[in-house]
Design a protein around this motif. Sequence first.
Motif: not given
Length: 289
Positions: A267, A280, A283
């Motif tokens: 990810n 992010n 994630e």
Amino acid sequence: APIWEQLGFNLHAPTPFDSTGRDVAHPILSDLRVRQAIAHAIDRQALVDDIYAGRSSVMHEALTYDNHPLYAPQDRVVVYAHDPDRAAQLLDEAGWIDTDADGVRECRGCTSGAAEGDPLALTYRTTSSALRDRAAGLIEADLEAAGFDVAVELLPASEFFGDATGLIVGDFEIGQLAGVTGADPGGELQYACNYIPLPENGWYGENYGGWCSQAASEALYAAASTPLVDARRAAFATFHREYTRDLPGLPLFPRLDVFVAGPRVENLKPNDSMPSLTWNAHELRVRNP
């Protein structure tokens, strides 16, 4: 934060630090058709291919990349494709003609303030680096093929970005410099009318070329005054429309960032619009061996 390369056009005659004003239009660059010709003459995709082996991209808008949530669709802005024939047509229309076949166009009926017979000559100033040395050489060749006489000057950063020299006082014609963007592109300091460096404001601001569009300035301040994404997107669309229509500069390409991650990292999603590779982080996962 993501960094991108750009050309800035001085819309006023170059001025030193002790000037009393910046009220004289540039005798060449004040003509929109000349600026448009420059944009069409430069092969920006060739720059990307040569400098980054095609791994970056051509920028058509200031401040935002094509994966930014505030990026304006290309049907909302003016796109300047590489088109030497169109560049030649625009220069002809602007009254810059090579009448003696020496490869350099001269003012033959131009209306931007140059004297009849003056050559289409411009200085191109920037700092020296592997990237900029190469970019400046390629751009110089493209512009000279279009009939410009270009003098590249690679200056020390202390002079080009000085407190009393270079960009800040308008002592340039074409300048190559970096822009910085992010999730909030900003832009007021670089493009709003009230941030043009002038003797009367102590040479404050980063709107070095002296571009003043009330519509663009109002759009930037409107975007800064609301947290609503749709309202910000509409405001930036207005800014991008005005910028690409008036062409006070030419975005070139984003600088290439290289990241290395192990094969078990999942990810990881690099995004030019975000300030960090790990934007992010919630994630990210590391897969078991």
